[in-house]
Scaffold this motif. Sequence first.
Motif: not given
Length: 255
Positions: A32-36, A21-30
């Motif tokens: 892991a401190d990554v933007s892609c 989900t977009v929520t899971q992806a956003a959590d991972l980005m935050v």
Amino acid sequence: MFKRRVGELAKRPHIVPADATVTQAADLMVRADVSCLAAVTGARVVGFLTERELVRHLDVDLDPSTPIREILSRTTGGIAKHLGVDEAIKLMLERRERHLPVVDVGGSLVGLVTDKELVDALAVDFMVESVDCRALMRTNPVCLTPEQSVRMALDRMRDTNAGCVLVTEAGKAVGIFTERDALRAIMGRPERLLDPVSAHMSGPVVCVPVDAMVYKVILYMRQKGVRRLAVTETDGRLAGLISQQDILLYARRMG
């Protein structure tokens, strides 16, 4: 430009299932401190999800349970790992992207190179050129006052294709609201779109003086782990903003 190859700079991408989900992806980005993120089905990369794409959907009724496969970016093509940094900068700016997939001779994904890695590789070039912030900073960054809303901040970021807004009072930067701040605070919480931007901005703002040498700015960005800096006059008033994209644009002219 000092010759380096993108294969030396590419980093292994963070992987996420295309049905996440977009929520899971956003959590991972935050976290892991990554933007892609590279989205996969099985062992196959089917697309990429960027921080900017997620943020652009935040205030248009994005359902937190939406699978990311619905908003994935299909990249315009990988770049060869032997490509020089100067050529990679040219491609990144032409494509208006911040991430380029790097592939080997067989077309398999080696990693991602971002504007951060390309900027880091330019420190020596800028040391030789003796360029200061005045030469490449933006003198009209997007600014809001603390009481203006998060929704307005997102609107301005989308309209200007900006990755942040500066929050200012009496001509001085008191905070910054970035795409990362938006993901951290707003994803799954649409009621916060009405909050004042000051409630979710980061502060204090990381600043550099207007006469700072750009090679030192690059090193400072690396040290602080930021992609953009406020530029200030000697009295602390805001003079402009310098981002990694601004550095790449100037480097392209130098080359």
